[in-house]
Write an enzyme that holds these catalytic residues in place. Structure first.
Site, mmCIF file in Angstrom:
data_model
loop_
_atom_site.group_PDB
_atom_site.id
_atom_site.type_symbol
_atom_site.label_atom_id
_atom_site.label_comp_id
_atom_site.label_asym_id
_atom_site.label_seq_id
_atom_site.Cartn_x
_atom_site.Cartn_y
_atom_site.Cartn_z
ATOM 1 N N GLU A 178 81.447 14.485 -7.480
ATOM 2 C CA GLU A 178 81.333 13.054 -7.085
ATOM 3 C C GLU A 178 82.234 12.187 -7.982
ATOM 4 O O GLU A 178 82.997 11.349 -7.487
ATOM 5 C CB GLU A 178 79.859 12.654 -7.227
ATOM 6 C CG GLU A 178 79.526 11.188 -7.038
ATOM 7 C CD GLU A 178 78.027 10.916 -7.330
ATOM 8 O OE1 GLU A 178 77.161 11.568 -6.717
ATOM 9 O OE2 GLU A 178 77.733 10.060 -8.198
ATOM 10 N N LYS A 186 72.946 20.200 -8.753
ATOM 11 C CA LYS A 186 73.065 18.734 -8.661
ATOM 12 C C LYS A 186 74.034 18.197 -9.719
ATOM 13 O O LYS A 186 74.804 17.271 -9.462
ATOM 14 C CB LYS A 186 71.684 18.066 -8.803
ATOM 15 C CG LYS A 186 71.726 16.527 -8.743
ATOM 16 C CD LYS A 186 72.272 16.023 -7.422
ATOM 17 C CE LYS A 186 72.373 14.554 -7.167
ATOM 18 N NZ LYS A 186 72.275 13.551 -8.130
ATOM 19 N N SER A 232 70.120 13.985 -3.594
ATOM 20 C CA SER A 232 71.296 13.122 -3.492
ATOM 21 C C SER A 232 71.278 12.296 -2.214
ATOM 22 O O SER A 232 70.816 12.753 -1.175
ATOM 23 C CB SER A 232 72.573 13.960 -3.523
ATOM 24 O OG SER A 232 73.695 13.112 -3.370
ATOM 25 N N HIS A 257 77.391 18.861 -8.394
ATOM 26 C CA HIS A 257 77.585 17.903 -7.297
ATOM 27 C C HIS A 257 78.082 16.572 -7.871
ATOM 28 O O HIS A 257 79.031 15.965 -7.380
ATOM 29 C CB HIS A 257 76.258 17.711 -6.547
ATOM 30 C CG HIS A 257 76.218 16.521 -5.624
ATOM 31 N ND1 HIS A 257 76.098 15.224 -6.090
ATOM 32 C CD2 HIS A 257 76.294 16.423 -4.271
ATOM 33 C CE1 HIS A 257 76.105 14.385 -5.075
ATOM 34 N NE2 HIS A 257 76.222 15.084 -3.959
ATOM 35 N N ASN A 258 77.444 16.133 -8.934
ATOM 36 C CA ASN A 258 77.822 14.843 -9.518
ATOM 37 C C ASN A 258 79.193 14.902 -10.185
ATOM 38 O O ASN A 258 79.941 13.920 -10.145
ATOM 39 C CB ASN A 258 76.758 14.374 -10.515
ATOM 40 C CG ASN A 258 75.557 13.777 -9.806
ATOM 41 O OD1 ASN A 258 75.286 14.122 -8.660
ATOM 42 N ND2 ASN A 258 74.832 12.903 -10.465
#
Ligand code: 6PG
Length: 472
Positions: free
Chosen positions: A192, A185, A131, A188-189
């Site tokens: 986000e 990840k 990222s 994480h997104n």
């Protein structure tokens, strides 16, 4: 340079692949990149810092032959079939013990399948989240590797060298077994998406509601970014407000169509949360908002029928801005809490052994969701690694409770003034349910038992009960 001397190989010299390779070279690693497009290899070589060892080639064979053993190869190609195609082309060229890393935003289920496919062939396949966008890749991303721990040890020094640093601590760590890297990840997104949506709702409240100009919004976000809301996403949002359009000279943000794109990671987060199950309503609201934004034509028709009129916010300007900042802080903690609770549950259910203290530690720098808040989460998980939800930490509870009143006020304004605030509302809804000793689901159980004899439990005695409900 003679054969078999390069430390690391990259497949795919798009912006991310190229920048990561150049970053590695800057840290003293000799690197070789493959792309069928010769121009990309040439431009890689010409962009290299003087004195570094960087080479671009146009066949996989040339690249693999020049790598030292065990070979360490990363691919940065679009998720899906291209990853499988690369694996098939690579296989005949590899030896037992070689490490192949997928650094793209692949679906974690695909990564599990690929790990299991390559394991009997002696190839270590690792899913790795990266990222930080193109700038991060060049100067220091947050890196989330998962998979076989021995394979990870082969690439650990390199990853630690190229990752972003907080103090002198690298923003990379082993994220756990199997597809843990891609799973982390993905979440994480999801976070986000949620934070971006919260920022958009705060913007709407201040812009259409309070009537702030782009210049004023810049100042508000600037102040926020100097305090407890300091984060990458607040920082870039601040800058967006001042950007002028080259074509019209207007503020660029005002001429951008209100239709958001998405490549899938946010949607996967919501889907996987449903599967576990785990509740992440703020992330779900963010995914839904992007989907709704795509119904532009229908929204235009609906607006003509329903004629919604946004009422100006009449509260005192300074006070309202401060309350919106508090609300953002409140809701942002809630979306991290939801994402981290998802990782906790997924780690247990899917046997990934995800170290949550390391997750928040490596999100402190380099990644899109980096924020000063991560320090608070890191403190919480350092005290208790197995924390099912960070809201259970007393320090975090203090931070949230202090902003609760502002959040309720601001959401009231959004509702009364017709300013859409689904993610904010879902954050508060989650908070109200999560912190309720008693929810209203006793009635759901009664209904289920009424129409389907699904049975229920009682608050005053053990066991399972069914009632013949009086009808009419
Ligand atoms: C990152 C970003 C990056 C990418 C998103 C965009 O961490 O650097 O998350 O991976 O920008 O995947 O996703 P959408 O196109 O779905 O918004």
């Amino acid at each position: 340079m003679s054969n078999s001397t390069f430390d690391f190989g990259m497949i795919g010299l798009g912006v991310m692949g190229r920048n990561l390779l150049l970053n590695m070279a800057d840290h003293g690693f000799s690197v070789i990149g493959f792309d069928k497009d010769a121009a990309k290899g040439a431009s890689l070589e010409s962009a290299a810092t003087a004195g570094t060892t960087v080479k671009g080639v146009t066949t996989l064979d040339e690249m693999v032959q020049q790598l030292s053993s065990p070979r360490k190869i990363m691919m940065l190609v679009p998720a899906g079939k291209p990853v499988d195609d690369v694996i098939e082309s690579l296989l005949p060229l590899l030896q037992e013990g070689d490490v192949v890393i997928d650094g793209g935003n692949s679906y974690f289920g695909d990564t599990v399948r690929r790990v299991n496919y390559l394991l009997p062939k002696g190839i270590h396949f690792m899913g790795m989240g990266v990222s930080g966008g193109e700038h991060g890749a060049r100067t220091g991303p947050s890196i989330m590797p998962g998979g076989d721990q021995n394979a990870y040890n082969h690439v650990k020094p390199l990853l630690e060298a190229i990752a972003a640093k907080v103090g002198d601590e690298p923003c990379t760590a082993y994220m756990g077994k199997n597809a843990a890297g891609h799973y982390v990840k993905m979440v994480h997104n999801g976070i986000e998406y949620a934070i971006m949506q919260l920022l958009s709702e705060a913007y709407d409240l201040l812009h259409r509601g309070m009537g702030l100009t782009n210049e004023e919004l810049y100042e508000v976000f600037k102040t926020w970014n100097e305090g407890e809301l300091k984060s990458f996403l607040v920082e870039i949002t601040r800058d967006i407000f001042l950007q002028k359009d080259d074509i019209t000279g207007k503020h660029l943000v005002d001429v951008i169509l209100d239709k958001a794109g998405m490549k899938g990671t946010g949607k996967w987060t919501s889907q996987e949360a449903m599967n576990l199950p785990v509740a992440i309503p703020t992330i779900d609201a963010a995914v839904s908002a992007r989907t709704l934004s795509g119904y532009k034509d229908e929204r235009v028709q609906a607006a003509a029928i329903y004629k919604p009129v946004v009422k100006p916010v009449t509260a005192k300007k300074e006070q309202f801005i401060q309350q919106v900042g508090d609300t953002l802080y409140f809701a942002t903690i809630l979306c991290y809490a939801q994402g981290l609770a998802m990782l906790y549950k997924a780690s247990e259910e899917l046997g990934m052994d995800i170290p949550l203290d390391d997750v928040v530690k490596i999100w402190r720098g380099g990644c899109i969701i980096r924020s000063v808040l991560l320090e608070d989460f890191y403190k919480a998980y350092s005290k208790k690694k197995k924390l099912p939800n960070v809201l259970l930490d007393k320090g975090i509870a203090r931070l949230v409770k202090k902003r609760e009143r502002s959040a309720r006020n601001v959401i009231k304004v959004a509702i009364a003034n017709k300013i859409p605030g689904a993610a904010l509302m879902n954050a508060l809804g989650y908070y109200d349910n999560y912190t309720s000793e008693r929810m209203s689901t006793n009635l759901i159980q009664a209904q289920r038992d009424y129409f389907g004899a699904h049975t229920y439990q009682r608050i005053d005695r053990e066991g399972t009960f069914h009632t013949e409900w009086n009808q009419g």
